[in-house]
Design a protein around this motif. Structure first.
Motif, PDB file in Angstrom:
ATOM      1  N   LEU A 125      38.228  52.996  36.827  1.00  0.00           N
ATOM      2  CA  LEU A 125      37.794  53.208  35.451  1.00  0.00           C
ATOM      3  C   LEU A 125      36.470  52.493  35.177  1.00  0.00           C
ATOM      4  O   LEU A 125      35.603  53.049  34.484  1.00  0.00           O
ATOM      5  CB  LEU A 125      38.876  52.739  34.469  1.00  0.00           C
ATOM      6  N   GLN A 126      36.281  51.313  35.724  1.00  0.00           N
ATOM      7  CA  GLN A 126      35.003  50.620  35.555  1.00  0.00           C
ATOM      8  C   GLN A 126      33.859  51.432  36.152  1.00  0.00           C
ATOM      9  O   GLN A 126      32.777  51.521  35.564  1.00  0.00           O
ATOM     10  CB  GLN A 126      35.040  49.237  36.215  1.00  0.00           C
ATOM     11  N   ARG A 127      34.095  52.048  37.307  1.00  0.00           N
ATOM     12  CA  ARG A 127      33.086  52.903  37.938  1.00  0.00           C
ATOM     13  C   ARG A 127      32.761  54.086  37.022  1.00  0.00           C
ATOM     14  O   ARG A 127      31.594  54.433  36.821  1.00  0.00           O
ATOM     15  CB  ARG A 127      33.609  53.389  39.294  1.00  0.00           C
ATOM     16  N   GLU A 128      33.800  54.692  36.459  1.00  0.00           N
ATOM     17  CA  GLU A 128      33.587  55.823  35.557  1.00  0.00           C
ATOM     18  C   GLU A 128      32.819  55.398  34.307  1.00  0.00           C
ATOM     19  O   GLU A 128      31.929  56.114  33.844  1.00  0.00           O
ATOM     20  CB  GLU A 128      34.933  56.438  35.162  1.00  0.00           C
ATOM     21  N   ILE A 129      33.145  54.233  33.791  1.00  0.00           N
ATOM     22  CA  ILE A 129      32.442  53.729  32.607  1.00  0.00           C
ATOM     23  C   ILE A 129      30.962  53.530  32.919  1.00  0.00           C
ATOM     24  O   ILE A 129      30.099  53.920  32.124  1.00  0.00           O
ATOM     25  CB  ILE A 129      33.092  52.424  32.099  1.00  0.00           C
ATOM     26  N   GLU A 160      37.158  52.786  26.974  1.00  0.00           N
ATOM     27  CA  GLU A 160      37.157  51.324  26.896  1.00  0.00           C
ATOM     28  C   GLU A 160      38.503  50.808  26.378  1.00  0.00           C
ATOM     29  O   GLU A 160      38.967  49.762  26.808  1.00  0.00           O
ATOM     30  CB  GLU A 160      35.994  50.844  26.036  1.00  0.00           C
ATOM     31  N   LYS A 161      39.118  51.560  25.485  1.00  0.00           N
ATOM     32  CA  LYS A 161      40.451  51.177  25.012  1.00  0.00           C
ATOM     33  C   LYS A 161      41.451  51.244  26.171  1.00  0.00           C
ATOM     34  O   LYS A 161      42.320  50.376  26.312  1.00  0.00           O
ATOM     35  CB  LYS A 161      40.889  52.092  23.865  1.00  0.00           C
ATOM     36  N   LEU A 162      41.313  52.243  27.004  1.00  0.00           N
ATOM     37  CA  LEU A 162      42.170  52.372  28.180  1.00  0.00           C
ATOM     38  C   LEU A 162      41.964  51.196  29.138  1.00  0.00           C
ATOM     39  O   LEU A 162      42.926  50.668  29.706  1.00  0.00           O
ATOM     40  CB  LEU A 162      41.896  53.700  28.894  1.00  0.00           C
ATOM     41  N   LEU A 163      40.735  50.764  29.299  1.00  0.00           N
ATOM     42  CA  LEU A 163      40.454  49.614  30.164  1.00  0.00           C
ATOM     43  C   LEU A 163      41.173  48.366  29.645  1.00  0.00           C
ATOM     44  O   LEU A 163      41.731  47.591  30.432  1.00  0.00           O
ATOM     45  CB  LEU A 163      38.946  49.372  30.259  1.00  0.00           C
ATOM     46  N   ILE A 164      41.209  48.195  28.349  1.00  0.00           N
ATOM     47  CA  ILE A 164      41.929  47.062  27.747  1.00  0.00           C
ATOM     48  C   ILE A 164      43.422  47.189  28.036  1.00  0.00           C
ATOM     49  O   ILE A 164      44.091  46.198  28.346  1.00  0.00           O
ATOM     50  CB  ILE A 164      41.646  46.976  26.234  1.00  0.00           C
ATOM     51  N   GLU A 165      43.947  48.407  27.962  1.00  0.00           N
ATOM     52  CA  GLU A 165      45.360  48.628  28.258  1.00  0.00           C
ATOM     53  C   GLU A 165      45.672  48.266  29.712  1.00  0.00           C
ATOM     54  O   GLU A 165      46.719  47.687  30.003  1.00  0.00           O
ATOM     55  CB  GLU A 165      45.743  50.080  27.982  1.00  0.00           C
ATOM     56  N   ASP A 167      43.985  46.078  31.534  1.00  0.00           N
ATOM     57  CA  ASP A 167      43.916  44.613  31.607  1.00  0.00           C
ATOM     58  C   ASP A 167      45.212  43.988  31.087  1.00  0.00           C
ATOM     59  O   ASP A 167      45.744  43.062  31.690  1.00  0.00           O
ATOM     60  CB  ASP A 167      42.728  44.086  30.795  1.00  0.00           C
ATOM     61  N   ASP A 168      45.708  44.497  29.962  1.00  0.00           N
ATOM     62  CA  ASP A 168      46.967  43.994  29.401  1.00  0.00           C
ATOM     63  C   ASP A 168      48.122  44.204  30.367  1.00  0.00           C
ATOM     64  O   ASP A 168      48.985  43.345  30.515  1.00  0.00           O
ATOM     65  CB  ASP A 168      47.266  44.663  28.061  1.00  0.00           C
ATOM     66  N   ALA A 169      48.145  45.367  31.022  1.00  0.00           N
ATOM     67  CA  ALA A 169      49.218  45.675  31.979  1.00  0.00           C
ATOM     68  C   ALA A 169      49.139  44.730  33.163  1.00  0.00           C
ATOM     69  O   ALA A 169      50.193  44.279  33.678  1.00  0.00           O
ATOM     70  CB  ALA A 169      49.127  47.123  32.424  1.00  0.00           C
ATOM     71  N   MET A 170      47.938  44.418  33.630  1.00  0.00           N
ATOM     72  CA  MET A 170      47.789  43.483  34.757  1.00  0.00           C
ATOM     73  C   MET A 170      48.300  42.088  34.367  1.00  0.00           C
ATOM     74  O   MET A 170      48.979  41.444  35.158  1.00  0.00           O
ATOM     75  CB  MET A 170      46.336  43.422  35.243  1.00  0.00           C
ATOM     76  N   VAL A 171      47.995  41.654  33.165  1.00  0.00           N
ATOM     77  CA  VAL A 171      48.478  40.357  32.692  1.00  0.00           C
ATOM     78  C   VAL A 171      50.005  40.365  32.613  1.00  0.00           C
ATOM     79  O   VAL A 171      50.669  39.414  33.038  1.00  0.00           O
ATOM     80  CB  VAL A 171      47.855  40.006  31.318  1.00  0.00           C
ATOM     81  N   ALA A 172      50.560  41.470  32.111  1.00  0.00           N
ATOM     82  CA  ALA A 172      52.025  41.568  32.002  1.00  0.00           C
ATOM     83  C   ALA A 172      52.686  41.517  33.377  1.00  0.00           C
ATOM     84  O   ALA A 172      53.759  40.940  33.515  1.00  0.00           O
ATOM     85  CB  ALA A 172      52.400  42.861  31.271  1.00  0.00           C
ATOM     86  N   CYS A 173      52.045  42.091  34.374  1.00  0.00           N
ATOM     87  CA  CYS A 173      52.602  42.062  35.735  1.00  0.00           C
ATOM     88  C   CYS A 173      52.555  40.660  36.334  1.00  0.00           C
ATOM     89  O   CYS A 173      53.382  40.327  37.186  1.00  0.00           O
ATOM     90  CB  CYS A 173      51.842  43.027  36.650  1.00  0.00           C
ATOM     91  N   GLU A 174      51.576  39.872  35.912  1.00  0.00           N
ATOM     92  CA  GLU A 174      51.444  38.517  36.442  1.00  0.00           C
ATOM     93  C   GLU A 174      52.461  37.562  35.838  1.00  0.00           C
ATOM     94  O   GLU A 174      52.727  36.512  36.387  1.00  0.00           O
ATOM     95  CB  GLU A 174      50.034  37.999  36.195  1.00  0.00           C
ATOM     96  N   GLU A 175      52.998  37.917  34.678  1.00  0.00           N
ATOM     97  CA  GLU A 175      53.930  37.009  33.980  1.00  0.00           C
ATOM     98  C   GLU A 175      55.322  37.101  34.523  1.00  0.00           C
ATOM     99  O   GLU A 175      55.792  37.952  35.116  1.00  0.00           O
ATOM    100  CB  GLU A 175      53.936  37.316  32.479  1.00  0.00           C
TER     101      GLU A 175
END
Length: 175
Positions: A125-129, A160-165, A167-175
């Motif tokens: 997604l960063q590449r697409e952005i 960009e909203k999807l990118l935030i989602e 990021d949030d999912a990655m944080v949730a997986c780390e917890e």
């Protein structure tokens, strides 16, 4: 200094989507050193208030120009062209389907705790952005196509909203 000046003029930069980020940073630091409230701690009430207003104005202008999406929106604002974010429902069907597919992939990876897959999606997604911002630079700076620019900005708002989602999912997986 004039409170009515646009953000680009405030930092003595040419208006445009393509921006010399290092120069913006340098001009911001120079500006902040001149207007920072700490420099006016022993000044009169009016000067301190004016310093605070200028520091706030400089910070807001910097944040707008520093972020590509905010900068693009601001350029359309300067051109008195509406982004038309209320038209998001009228987005092309293929774009909306693509967004749904991305969100499904993020949801599945999050539910499965697949941090590696989320990182992969994040990088894609960063590449697409980046590609979309390159396209937007051409539309804004070279072609001055405000209508197409507004369309690309609306799409980037989704992405960009999807990118935030993600990021949030990655944080949730780390917890």
């Amino acid at each position: 200094m004039d409170f009515n000046t646009d953000h680009f003029s405030l930092f003595e930069l040419p208006p445009g989507f393509r921006l010399d980020a290092a120069l913006l940073d340098r001009r911001y630091l120079e500006m902040q050193s001149r207007v920072h409230p700490d420099r006016f701690a022993s000044a009169g009430e009016a000067e301190r208030r004016l310093s605070l207003q200028w520091a706030t104005r400089v910070n807001e202008a910097y944040q707008t120009l520093k972020k590509p999406l905010a900068r693009a929106k601001y350029l359309l604002h300067l051109a008195a062209h509406e982004i038309g974010s209320e038209n998001n429902a009228a987005m092309p069907a293929d774009f909306l389907v693509e967004q749904m597919e991305w969100r499904e992939a993020v949801g599945e990876a999050r539910a499965a705790g697949e941090h590696h897959e989320l990182e992969h999606l994040h990088h894609r997604l960063q590449r697409e952005i980046r590609e979309r911002y390159d396209e937007l630079a051409v539309l804004l700076d070279d072609q001055h196509d405000l209508e197409q620019s507004a369309d690309r900005i609306r799409r980037l708002m989704f992405i960009e909203k999807l990118l935030i989602e993600i990021d949030d999912a990655m944080v949730a997986c780390e917890e």
